[in-house]
Design a protein around this motif. Sequence first.
Motif, PDB file in Angstrom:
ATOM      1  N   ARG A  15       0.841  -1.197   0.000  1.00 56.89           N
ATOM      2  CA  ARG A  15       0.000   0.000   0.000  1.00 56.89           C
ATOM      3  C   ARG A  15       0.875   1.245   0.000  1.00 56.89           C
ATOM      4  NH1 ARG A  15      -4.376  -2.244   4.453  1.00 56.89           N
ATOM      5  NH2 ARG A  15      -5.542  -3.554   2.999  1.00 56.89           N
ATOM      6  N   PRO A  16       0.441   2.291  -0.698  1.00 55.73           N
ATOM      7  CA  PRO A  16      -0.883   2.515  -1.288  1.00 55.73           C
ATOM      8  C   PRO A  16      -1.090   1.913  -2.680  1.00 55.73           C
ATOM      9  CG  PRO A  16       0.464   4.444  -1.617  1.00 55.73           C
ATOM     10  CD  PRO A  16       1.299   3.496  -0.811  1.00 55.73           C
ATOM     11  N   LEU A  17      -0.090   1.196  -3.223  1.00 58.65           N
ATOM     12  CA  LEU A  17      -0.217   0.676  -4.581  1.00 58.65           C
ATOM     13  C   LEU A  17      -1.342  -0.347  -4.724  1.00 58.65           C
ATOM     14  CD1 LEU A  17       3.586   0.154  -5.410  1.00 58.65           C
ATOM     15  CD2 LEU A  17       2.136   2.101  -6.003  1.00 58.65           C
ATOM     16  N   THR A  18      -1.698  -1.008  -3.606  1.00 52.81           N
ATOM     17  CA  THR A  18      -2.717  -2.067  -3.667  1.00 52.81           C
ATOM     18  C   THR A  18      -4.044  -1.666  -3.020  1.00 52.81           C
ATOM     19  OG1 THR A  18      -1.707  -3.019  -1.681  1.00 52.81           O
ATOM     20  CG2 THR A  18      -1.073  -3.964  -3.797  1.00 52.81           C
ATOM     21  N   GLU A  19      -4.240  -0.385  -2.805  1.00 48.25           N
ATOM     22  CA  GLU A  19      -5.506   0.035  -2.193  1.00 48.25           C
ATOM     23  C   GLU A  19      -6.696  -0.226  -3.114  1.00 48.25           C
ATOM     24  OE1 GLU A  19      -5.011   4.061  -0.975  1.00 48.25           O
ATOM     25  OE2 GLU A  19      -4.021   3.519   0.910  1.00 48.25           O
ATOM     26  N   ASP A  20      -6.483  -0.125  -4.424  1.00 46.97           N
ATOM     27  CA  ASP A  20      -7.601  -0.298  -5.353  1.00 46.97           C
ATOM     28  C   ASP A  20      -7.372  -1.429  -6.340  1.00 46.97           C
ATOM     29  OD1 ASP A  20      -5.558   0.858  -6.763  1.00 46.97           O
ATOM     30  OD2 ASP A  20      -6.813   2.331  -7.802  1.00 46.97           O
ATOM     31  N   PRO A  22      -5.394  -5.715  -6.779  1.00 45.97           N
ATOM     32  CA  PRO A  22      -4.620  -6.796  -6.168  1.00 45.97           C
ATOM     33  C   PRO A  22      -3.144  -6.647  -6.497  1.00 45.97           C
ATOM     34  CG  PRO A  22      -5.747  -7.596  -8.120  1.00 45.97           C
ATOM     35  CD  PRO A  22      -6.226  -6.179  -7.902  1.00 45.97           C
ATOM     36  N   LYS A  23      -2.320  -7.311  -5.707  1.00 43.77           N
ATOM     37  CA  LYS A  23      -0.872  -7.189  -5.863  1.00 43.77           C
ATOM     38  C   LYS A  23      -0.416  -7.518  -7.283  1.00 43.77           C
ATOM     39  CE  LYS A  23       1.562  -9.152  -2.610  1.00 43.77           C
ATOM     40  NZ  LYS A  23       2.389 -10.141  -1.843  1.00 43.77           N
ATOM     41  N   GLY A  24      -0.987  -8.552  -7.881  1.00 42.06           N
ATOM     42  CA  GLY A  24      -0.566  -8.978  -9.201  1.00 42.06           C
ATOM     43  C   GLY A  24      -0.817  -7.972 -10.302  1.00 42.06           C
ATOM     44  N   MET A  25      -1.684  -6.985 -10.045  1.00 33.57           N
ATOM     45  CA  MET A  25      -1.987  -5.955 -11.048  1.00 33.57           C
ATOM     46  C   MET A  25      -1.156  -4.687 -10.872  1.00 33.57           C
ATOM     47  SD  MET A  25      -3.986  -7.389 -13.108  1.00 33.57           S
ATOM     48  CE  MET A  25      -4.338  -5.942 -14.108  1.00 33.57           C
ATOM     49  N   VAL A  26      -0.290  -4.659  -9.865  1.00 35.43           N
ATOM     50  CA  VAL A  26       0.631  -3.534  -9.714  1.00 35.43           C
ATOM     51  C   VAL A  26       1.597  -3.554 -10.894  1.00 35.43           C
ATOM     52  CG1 VAL A  26       2.528  -2.600  -8.318  1.00 35.43           C
ATOM     53  CG2 VAL A  26       0.448  -3.458  -7.209  1.00 35.43           C
ATOM     54  N   GLU A  27       1.790  -2.404 -11.518  1.00 37.40           N
ATOM     55  CA  GLU A  27       2.619  -2.360 -12.720  1.00 37.40           C
ATOM     56  C   GLU A  27       4.100  -2.218 -12.393  1.00 37.40           C
ATOM     57  OE1 GLU A  27       1.331   0.391 -15.682  1.00 37.40           O
ATOM     58  OE2 GLU A  27      -0.506  -0.740 -16.102  1.00 37.40           O
ATOM     59  N   VAL A  28       4.892  -2.976 -13.133  1.00 37.46           N
ATOM     60  CA  VAL A  28       6.345  -2.879 -13.086  1.00 37.46           C
ATOM     61  C   VAL A  28       6.819  -2.699 -14.519  1.00 37.46           C
ATOM     62  CG1 VAL A  28       8.508  -4.045 -12.527  1.00 37.46           C
ATOM     63  CG2 VAL A  28       6.515  -4.341 -11.040  1.00 37.46           C
ATOM     64  N   ALA A  29       7.504  -1.609 -14.793  1.00 40.02           N
ATOM     65  CA  ALA A  29       7.975  -1.289 -16.146  1.00 40.02           C
ATOM     66  C   ALA A  29       6.824  -1.291 -17.149  1.00 40.02           C
ATOM     67  CB  ALA A  29       9.067  -2.272 -16.579  1.00 40.02           C
ATOM     68  N   GLY A  30       5.693  -0.725 -16.734  1.00 41.23           N
ATOM     69  CA  GLY A  30       4.597  -0.492 -17.662  1.00 41.23           C
ATOM     70  C   GLY A  30       3.614  -1.614 -17.854  1.00 41.23           C
ATOM     71  N   LYS A  31       3.765  -2.726 -17.114  1.00 44.39           N
ATOM     72  CA  LYS A  31       2.780  -3.799 -17.237  1.00 44.39           C
ATOM     73  C   LYS A  31       2.640  -4.531 -15.909  1.00 44.39           C
ATOM     74  CE  LYS A  31       6.283  -6.638 -19.614  1.00 44.39           C
ATOM     75  NZ  LYS A  31       6.618  -7.282 -20.898  1.00 44.39           N
ATOM     76  N   PRO A  32       1.464  -5.139 -15.657  1.00 39.95           N
ATOM     77  CA  PRO A  32       1.235  -5.805 -14.376  1.00 39.95           C
ATOM     78  C   PRO A  32       2.257  -6.900 -14.088  1.00 39.95           C
ATOM     79  CG  PRO A  32      -0.827  -5.576 -15.588  1.00 39.95           C
ATOM     80  CD  PRO A  32       0.277  -5.189 -16.536  1.00 39.95           C
TER      81      PRO A  32
END
Length: 251
Positions: A15-20, A22-32
């Motif tokens: 958090r706050p990256l996962t407030e809205d 799931p963890k797997g949808m957090v982007e790294v280098a432009g993609k989940p």
Amino acid sequence: MKAVVLAAGEGTRLRPLTEDKPKGMVEVAGKPILTHCFEQLIELGAEELLVVVGYKKQAIINHFEDEFDGVPITYTHQREQLGLAHALLTVEDDVEDDFMLMLGDNIFQANLQDVVNRQQEERADAAFLVEEVPWDEASRYGVCDTNKYGEITEVIEKPEDPPSNLVMTGFYTFTPAIFHACHLVQPSNRNEFEISDAIDLLLHSGRTIDAIRMDGWRNDIGYPEDRDEAEERLQGEVDSELAAENLATGE
């Protein structure tokens, strides 16, 4: 070979990256993160992706739907966050043969193919990628002890006094025997059903499990700074490739 991806976690430390999301949808280098996972598993020969979802699962299902790059996706649901062994049991009915398992919060640039190759040897009941970490960090992970042949002899989850600094990384291959072991696992002191305990049960039943030393790198995306570090590493590889291309073309 099918590939299982565990992506049910809430990611409270992110958090706050996962407030809205799931963890797997957090982007790294432009993609989940999950896109990175799926791409690597397909490159390894995955014929079907079995994705275990939970927290804000609809975001994952809506984004990827029922296939990725032509490979079908089957979703299973972990309704309570009770550990990795508990999550793995949700795919038991969908797996009939050897399979890959990847934790859906890891970015790998490493020798995953070596693990798959070892699993395909008749002598191996399971294999997984391991890495050496500083001794003072080993107690944060599932710690492995090995014999002189590179076979795992013991796995301990987050030990206070680690027997080694060799730890599991989040990429494994198994036979379906792992499911029976998961059924036998008892809750840990964290009240979770640990995958390391299931692996230890396999060892005590006489199964052969091989440790493959990591050649390359991986980032476990547990905190926002881990995401930033993974992006820097990936960008560094892109920059190196461009530099090599420019050198080859004389630009």
